[in-house]
Scaffold this motif. Structure first.
Motif, PDB file in Angstrom:
ATOM      1  N   GLY A  81       0.822  -1.201   0.000  1.00 21.85           N
ATOM      2  CA  GLY A  81       0.000   0.000   0.000  1.00 21.85           C
ATOM      3  C   GLY A  81       0.851   1.243   0.000  1.00 21.85           C
ATOM      4  N   TYR A  82       0.185   2.392  -0.008  1.00 22.83           N
ATOM      5  CA  TYR A  82       0.914   3.658  -0.006  1.00 22.83           C
ATOM      6  C   TYR A  82       0.636   4.438   1.283  1.00 22.83           C
ATOM      7  N   VAL A  83       1.607   5.248   1.671  1.00 21.98           N
ATOM      8  CA  VAL A  83       1.556   6.012   2.920  1.00 21.98           C
ATOM      9  C   VAL A  83       0.920   7.377   2.653  1.00 21.98           C
ATOM     10  N   PHE A  84      -0.002   7.775   3.527  1.00 20.05           N
ATOM     11  CA  PHE A  84      -0.638   9.087   3.406  1.00 20.05           C
ATOM     12  C   PHE A  84      -1.070   9.582   4.777  1.00 20.05           C
ATOM     13  N   TRP A  85      -1.290  10.898   4.883  1.00 16.26           N
ATOM     14  CA  TRP A  85      -1.804  11.500   6.105  1.00 16.26           C
ATOM     15  C   TRP A  85      -3.322  11.444   6.061  1.00 16.26           C
ATOM     16  N   ASN A  86      -3.936  10.864   7.081  1.00 20.39           N
ATOM     17  CA  ASN A  86      -5.379  10.784   7.171  1.00 20.39           C
ATOM     18  C   ASN A  86      -5.855  11.863   8.133  1.00 20.39           C
ATOM     19  N   GLN A  87      -6.404  12.926   7.576  1.00 21.92           N
ATOM     20  CA  GLN A  87      -6.850  14.068   8.389  1.00 21.92           C
ATOM     21  C   GLN A  87      -7.967  13.661   9.342  1.00 21.92           C
ATOM     22  N   GLU A  88      -8.878  12.837   8.858  1.00 18.58           N
ATOM     23  CA  GLU A  88     -10.035  12.421   9.667  1.00 18.58           C
ATOM     24  C   GLU A  88      -9.605  11.633  10.906  1.00 18.58           C
ATOM     25  N   LEU A  89      -8.628  10.744  10.733  1.00 17.58           N
ATOM     26  CA  LEU A  89      -8.179   9.900  11.840  1.00 17.58           C
ATOM     27  C   LEU A  89      -6.949  10.459  12.554  1.00 17.58           C
ATOM     28  N   GLY A  90      -6.321  11.480  11.972  1.00 16.60           N
ATOM     29  CA  GLY A  90      -5.193  12.144  12.611  1.00 16.60           C
ATOM     30  C   GLY A  90      -3.946  11.302  12.732  1.00 16.60           C
ATOM     31  N   GLY A  91      -3.451  10.792  11.618  1.00 21.76           N
ATOM     32  CA  GLY A  91      -2.216  10.011  11.671  1.00 21.76           C
ATOM     33  C   GLY A  91      -1.765   9.557  10.298  1.00 21.76           C
ATOM     34  N   TRP A  92      -0.572   8.966  10.270  1.00 15.71           N
ATOM     35  CA  TRP A  92      -0.017   8.401   9.036  1.00 15.71           C
ATOM     36  C   TRP A  92      -0.570   7.000   8.858  1.00 15.71           C
ATOM     37  N   TYR A  93      -1.148   6.748   7.697  1.00 16.36           N
ATOM     38  CA  TYR A  93      -1.776   5.472   7.411  1.00 16.36           C
ATOM     39  C   TYR A  93      -1.234   4.872   6.115  1.00 16.36           C
ATOM     40  N   VAL A  94      -1.417   3.553   6.002  1.00 15.86           N
ATOM     41  CA  VAL A  94      -1.104   2.840   4.771  1.00 15.86           C
ATOM     42  C   VAL A  94      -2.432   2.372   4.193  1.00 15.86           C
ATOM     43  N   GLN A  95      -2.654   2.661   2.914  1.00 16.26           N
ATOM     44  CA  GLN A  95      -3.854   2.197   2.226  1.00 16.26           C
ATOM     45  C   GLN A  95      -3.512   0.945   1.435  1.00 16.26           C
ATOM     46  N   ASP A  96      -4.146  -0.148   1.778  1.00 18.99           N
ATOM     47  CA  ASP A  96      -3.957  -1.419   1.081  1.00 18.99           C
ATOM     48  C   ASP A  96      -4.471  -1.291  -0.351  1.00 18.99           C
ATOM     49  N   PHE A  97      -3.709  -1.775  -1.332  1.00 22.85           N
ATOM     50  CA  PHE A  97      -4.080  -1.657  -2.742  1.00 22.85           C
ATOM     51  C   PHE A  97      -5.221  -2.574  -3.160  1.00 22.85           C
ATOM     52  N   THR A  98      -5.553  -3.588  -2.366  1.00 17.64           N
ATOM     53  CA  THR A  98      -6.558  -4.542  -2.808  1.00 17.64           C
ATOM     54  C   THR A  98      -7.951  -3.927  -2.880  1.00 17.64           C
ATOM     55  N   ASN A  99      -8.208  -2.877  -2.102  1.00 18.81           N
ATOM     56  CA  ASN A  99      -9.503  -2.211  -2.161  1.00 18.81           C
ATOM     57  C   ASN A  99      -9.324  -0.769  -1.704  1.00 18.81           C
ATOM     58  N   ILE A 100      -8.923   0.076  -2.640  1.00 13.52           N
ATOM     59  CA  ILE A 100      -8.576   1.468  -2.344  1.00 13.52           C
ATOM     60  C   ILE A 100      -9.720   2.229  -1.666  1.00 13.52           C
ATOM     61  N   LYS A 101     -10.966   1.962  -2.014  1.00 14.94           N
ATOM     62  CA  LYS A 101     -12.097   2.739  -1.505  1.00 14.94           C
ATOM     63  C   LYS A 101     -12.552   2.322  -0.110  1.00 14.94           C
ATOM     64  N   SER A 102     -12.073   1.206   0.384  1.00 14.79           N
ATOM     65  CA  SER A 102     -12.536   0.687   1.679  1.00 14.79           C
ATOM     66  C   SER A 102     -11.708   1.247   2.829  1.00 14.79           C
ATOM     67  N   LYS A 103     -12.384   1.860   3.791  1.00 14.29           N
ATOM     68  CA  LYS A 103     -11.686   2.350   4.983  1.00 14.29           C
ATOM     69  C   LYS A 103     -11.207   1.202   5.858  1.00 14.29           C
TER      70      LYS A 103
END
Length: 135
Positions: A81-103
């Motif tokens: 996945g890729y690393v991004f800042w999640n403003q809603e959750l307040g932290g650095w997160y990794v988004q899994d590529f298998t389902n980009i739209k799923s939180k």
């Protein structure tokens, strides 16, 4: 921070010091005290997360990493996945590529590092093929 020069395609590390009127350009002061101007690839500007991967490499926003997640059955599975800042959750997160739209596929970078640290395998600008699961 890091940013990619639109002409040389090199990465520079330092601080953004001025954004153009259209937010398409940025002046940048590198850590070696050089001043760079007219970056058109402002979307490549990425912040350092304060974390390092298992090889000691600094993890930046936009990095593509391999990491491990626990399943419901207490089994670790390897993910990308890729690393991004999640403003809603307040932290650095990794988004899994298998389902980009799923939180539900979000994993906090610190959690991804538990037991088996993350490994940087590229970034979303230089390694677009990794975004599609290609090698």
């Amino acid at each position: 921070f890091r940013i990619k020069d639109r002409i040389t395609q090199e990465w520079y590390y330092g601080l953004p010091i001025h954004f153009g009127k259209t937010k398409e350009t940025c002046a940048f002061q590198s850590f070696d005290n050089n001043y760079y101007d007219a970056f058109s690839e402002i979307d490549t500007l990425g912040q350092y997360t304060g974390l390092k991967d298992k090889n000691g490499t600094k993890i930046f926003e936009g990095d593509i990493v391999e990491f491990y997640l626990w399943t419901d059955y207490w089994k670790k599975i390897k993910k990308t996945g890729y690393v991004f800042w999640n403003q809603e959750l307040g932290g650095w997160y990794v988004q899994d590529f298998t389902n980009i739209k799923s939180k539900s596929n979000l994993c906090k970078v610190n959690d991804a590092r538990h037991d088996k640290p993350v490994t940087i395998i590229g970034n979303i600008w230089d390694n677009k093929s990794l975004l599609k699961g290609e090698e």
